[in-house]
Design a protein around this motif. Structure first.
Motif, PDB file in Angstrom:
ATOM      1  N   ALA A  86      -3.647 -63.481 -76.485  1.00  0.00           N
ATOM      2  CA  ALA A  86      -3.092 -62.573 -77.409  1.00  0.00           C
ATOM      3  C   ALA A  86      -3.743 -62.908 -78.710  1.00  0.00           C
ATOM      4  N   GLU A  87      -4.376 -63.860 -78.886  1.00  0.00           N
ATOM      5  CA  GLU A  87      -4.561 -64.144 -80.389  1.00  0.00           C
ATOM      6  C   GLU A  87      -6.440 -64.231 -80.678  1.00  0.00           C
ATOM      7  N   LEU A  88      -7.046 -64.476 -79.366  1.00  0.00           N
ATOM      8  CA  LEU A  88      -8.311 -64.711 -79.581  1.00  0.00           C
ATOM      9  C   LEU A  88      -9.196 -63.458 -78.882  1.00  0.00           C
ATOM     10  N   PRO A  89     -10.297 -63.067 -79.315  1.00  0.00           N
ATOM     11  CA  PRO A  89     -11.356 -62.155 -78.723  1.00  0.00           C
ATOM     12  C   PRO A  89     -11.574 -62.763 -77.237  1.00  0.00           C
ATOM     13  N   ARG A  90     -11.785 -61.946 -76.450  1.00  0.00           N
ATOM     14  CA  ARG A  90     -12.086 -62.019 -74.980  1.00  0.00           C
ATOM     15  C   ARG A  90     -13.192 -63.097 -74.615  1.00  0.00           C
ATOM     16  N   ASP A  91     -14.199 -62.915 -75.377  1.00  0.00           N
ATOM     17  CA  ASP A  91     -15.288 -63.790 -75.181  1.00  0.00           C
ATOM     18  C   ASP A  91     -15.054 -65.507 -75.395  1.00  0.00           C
ATOM     19  N   GLN A  92     -13.716 -65.654 -76.033  1.00  0.00           N
ATOM     20  CA  GLN A  92     -13.318 -67.038 -76.295  1.00  0.00           C
ATOM     21  C   GLN A  92     -12.173 -67.327 -75.297  1.00  0.00           C
ATOM     22  N   TRP A  93     -11.920 -66.554 -74.278  1.00  0.00           N
ATOM     23  CA  TRP A  93     -10.938 -66.937 -73.387  1.00  0.00           C
ATOM     24  C   TRP A  93     -11.275 -67.622 -72.171  1.00  0.00           C
ATOM     25  N   PRO A  94     -10.347 -68.625 -71.648  1.00  0.00           N
ATOM     26  CA  PRO A  94     -10.754 -69.324 -70.733  1.00  0.00           C
ATOM     27  C   PRO A  94     -11.275 -68.635 -69.351  1.00  0.00           C
ATOM     28  N   VAL A  95     -11.925 -69.343 -68.709  1.00  0.00           N
ATOM     29  CA  VAL A  95     -12.663 -68.679 -67.331  1.00  0.00           C
ATOM     30  C   VAL A  95     -11.944 -68.992 -66.093  1.00  0.00           C
ATOM     31  N   THR A  96     -11.424 -68.359 -65.031  1.00  0.00           N
ATOM     32  CA  THR A  96     -10.806 -68.832 -64.086  1.00  0.00           C
ATOM     33  C   THR A  96     -11.565 -68.863 -62.731  1.00  0.00           C
ATOM     34  N   ARG A  97     -11.789 -70.059 -62.004  1.00  0.00           N
ATOM     35  CA  ARG A  97     -12.120 -70.303 -60.806  1.00  0.00           C
ATOM     36  C   ARG A  97     -11.381 -70.889 -59.752  1.00  0.00           C
ATOM     37  N   THR A  98     -11.242 -70.180 -58.342  1.00  0.00           N
ATOM     38  CA  THR A  98     -10.346 -70.611 -57.723  1.00  0.00           C
ATOM     39  C   THR A  98     -10.932 -71.579 -56.433  1.00  0.00           C
ATOM     40  N   TYR A  99     -10.546 -72.778 -56.238  1.00  0.00           N
ATOM     41  CA  TYR A  99     -11.011 -73.629 -55.169  1.00  0.00           C
ATOM     42  C   TYR A  99      -9.870 -74.119 -54.346  1.00  0.00           C
ATOM     43  N   THR A 100     -10.164 -74.409 -53.003  1.00  0.00           N
ATOM     44  CA  THR A 100      -9.306 -74.853 -52.187  1.00  0.00           C
ATOM     45  C   THR A 100      -9.164 -76.384 -52.274  1.00  0.00           C
ATOM     46  N   VAL A 101      -8.027 -76.634 -52.015  1.00  0.00           N
ATOM     47  CA  VAL A 101      -7.529 -78.338 -52.118  1.00  0.00           C
ATOM     48  C   VAL A 101      -8.242 -78.910 -50.957  1.00  0.00           C
ATOM     49  N   ARG A 102      -9.098 -79.706 -51.076  1.00  0.00           N
ATOM     50  CA  ARG A 102      -9.585 -80.559 -50.016  1.00  0.00           C
ATOM     51  C   ARG A 102      -8.719 -81.383 -49.220  1.00  0.00           C
ATOM     52  N   ALA A 103      -7.989 -82.287 -50.110  1.00  0.00           N
ATOM     53  CA  ALA A 103      -6.948 -83.219 -49.963  1.00  0.00           C
ATOM     54  C   ALA A 103      -5.882 -83.323 -50.972  1.00  0.00           C
ATOM     55  N   TRP A 104      -4.606 -83.686 -50.867  1.00  0.00           N
ATOM     56  CA  TRP A 104      -3.720 -84.176 -51.791  1.00  0.00           C
ATOM     57  C   TRP A 104      -3.107 -85.498 -51.331  1.00  0.00           C
ATOM     58  N   ASP A 105      -3.454 -86.508 -51.928  1.00  0.00           N
ATOM     59  CA  ASP A 105      -2.453 -87.831 -51.544  1.00  0.00           C
ATOM     60  C   ASP A 105      -1.700 -88.028 -52.431  1.00  0.00           C
ATOM     61  N   ALA A 106      -0.277 -87.622 -52.118  1.00  0.00           N
ATOM     62  CA  ALA A 106       0.717 -87.872 -53.092  1.00  0.00           C
ATOM     63  C   ALA A 106       1.025 -89.558 -53.446  1.00  0.00           C
ATOM     64  N   ALA A 107       0.834 -90.250 -52.614  1.00  0.00           N
ATOM     65  CA  ALA A 107       1.253 -91.648 -53.036  1.00  0.00           C
ATOM     66  C   ALA A 107       0.212 -92.107 -54.110  1.00  0.00           C
ATOM     67  N   SER A 108      -1.228 -91.696 -54.046  1.00  0.00           N
ATOM     68  CA  SER A 108      -1.891 -92.226 -55.118  1.00  0.00           C
ATOM     69  C   SER A 108      -2.038 -91.223 -56.193  1.00  0.00           C
ATOM     70  N   GLY A 109      -1.451 -89.888 -56.028  1.00  0.00           N
ATOM     71  CA  GLY A 109      -1.663 -88.834 -56.984  1.00  0.00           C
ATOM     72  C   GLY A 109      -2.948 -88.389 -57.104  1.00  0.00           C
ATOM     73  N   GLU A 110      -3.993 -88.378 -55.831  1.00  0.00           N
ATOM     74  CA  GLU A 110      -5.251 -87.864 -56.080  1.00  0.00           C
ATOM     75  C   GLU A 110      -5.325 -86.572 -55.443  1.00  0.00           C
ATOM     76  N   LEU A 111      -5.984 -85.833 -56.163  1.00  0.00           N
ATOM     77  CA  LEU A 111      -6.336 -84.410 -55.867  1.00  0.00           C
ATOM     78  C   LEU A 111      -7.627 -84.316 -55.504  1.00  0.00           C
ATOM     79  N   THR A 112      -8.256 -83.857 -54.276  1.00  0.00           N
ATOM     80  CA  THR A 112      -9.587 -83.735 -54.042  1.00  0.00           C
ATOM     81  C   THR A 112     -10.103 -82.239 -53.861  1.00  0.00           C
ATOM     82  N   ILE A 113     -11.172 -82.129 -54.599  1.00  0.00           N
ATOM     83  CA  ILE A 113     -11.627 -80.654 -54.518  1.00  0.00           C
ATOM     84  C   ILE A 113     -13.176 -80.733 -54.267  1.00  0.00           C
ATOM     85  N   ASP A 114     -13.711 -79.832 -53.302  1.00  0.00           N
ATOM     86  CA  ASP A 114     -15.318 -80.023 -53.215  1.00  0.00           C
ATOM     87  C   ASP A 114     -15.908 -78.598 -53.821  1.00  0.00           C
ATOM     88  N   PHE A 115     -17.112 -78.989 -54.391  1.00  0.00           N
ATOM     89  CA  PHE A 115     -17.612 -77.866 -55.235  1.00  0.00           C
ATOM     90  C   PHE A 115     -19.139 -77.740 -54.484  1.00  0.00           C
TER      91      PHE A 115
END
Length: 297
Positions: A86-115
């Motif tokens: 709403a406040e900044l020009p488009r070239d200053q907006w964050p860019v989104t990239r979508t990635y699948t969760v490789r693993a989520w370990d709720a006990a350790s709180g670790e989220l694994t993503i492969d790139f």
């Protein structure tokens, strides 16, 4: 793929905003460690208090939206996307990239993503290559829609590198003794993931594309594979053109029930994620219309 983003058309995470618009609730993950698991695949493990209560687990194709601030941005994570837009020009907006969760370990709180990483190409791959413990990344999610049906007589899992995290998560979730064929297309033998846990009863076949276009080897392999009798559950994801061909083959020519097929393009050859997402609704609508006009064989 150029960057092989794992894209899919799902709503943003979070509660409902005013006027029916969904409020996008950010989380911040802190890099704990990274590992290069193949020459072109980097595994990043995120943790920290920002992931407390991360609600993954229902689906095996969970995904997150990673938010990358442009170079020189004056705002640190966590940031308010709506306010920035709403406040900044488009070239200053964050860019989104979508990635699948490789693993989520709720006990350790670790989220694994492969790139997937191809040098300086893309945005997320170079970020993963440069990531160090303590770095932070803002994200939203998770979304998701698929999990293997526990009562299916057999399962077909087919995809390229972009679908491999979801395929790996699915292999972990399958009931004991499930009959499974997994077809995974990668560049060559050096990209086969040796740490992939393959349960008994799973026929995992690595397909090497070499210099061919992405998806060609996958389409040929699926078309040449006899399917078992009974009710199967199918997961096919990857490059959009290849997925379109496989969707037509499996639904129209093989007569598989759409209710038991999860088939979608995660990315499209020659497109950035931004362009692909902008045109994906129309692309999917055209395929649906084509399906409706094609008699089931």
């Amino acid at each position: 793929m150029t960057e092989l983003p794992t894209t899919r058309p799902a709503p943003s995470a979070g509660g409902s905003g005013q006027g029916g618009r969904r409020k996008r609730t950010p989380r911040v993950g802190t890099v704990i460690r990274t590992e290069r698991i193949t020459p072109h695949m980097i595994r990043v493990v995120l943790g920290g208090d920002g992931l407390a209560g991360f609600p993954a687990g229902e689906f095996t194709d969970h995904y997150v939206k990673l938010l990358f601030a442009p170079a020189g941005a004056s705002y640190p994570a966590p940031f308010d996307v709506e306010r920035i837009e709403a406040e900044l020009p488009r070239d200053q907006w964050p860019v989104t990239r979508t990635y699948t969760v490789r693993a989520w370990d709720a006990a350790s709180g670790e989220l694994t993503i492969d790139f997937v990483h191809h040098g300086d190409q893309g945005l997320a791959g170079p970020w993963a290559a440069a990531a160090r413990p303590g770095d932070v990344i803002q994200l939203m999610g998770p979304g998701g829609a698929y999990a293997p049906h526990p009562e299916a007589d057999w399962h077909l899992l087919a995809g390229d590198e972009s679908a491999l995290p979801a395929i790996a998560a699915t292999l972990h979730r399958l009931p004991a003794g499930a009959r499974v064929l997994a077809l995974v297309e990668v560049t060559g033998p050096e990209e086969e993931q040796t740490d992939l846990v393959v349960p008994p009863g799973v026929d995992l076949r690595w397909l090497h594309r070499g210099d061919a276009l992405p998806g060609v080897a996958l389409v040929q392999a699926v078309q040449a594979t006899p399917l078992p009798p009974g009710n199967g559950h199918v997961f096919v994801h990857g490059e959009a053109n290849a997925v379109r061909d496989l969707r037509r083959h499996l639904r129209a020519e093989r007569g598989l029930d759409p209710e038991f097929t999860s088939i979608s393009g995660y990315w499209r050859r020659g497109d950035t994620e931004d362009r692909w997402q902008a045109g994906k609704r129309e692309w999917n609508a055209a395929i649906e219309a084509e399906d409706a006009a094609t008699p089931v064989g």
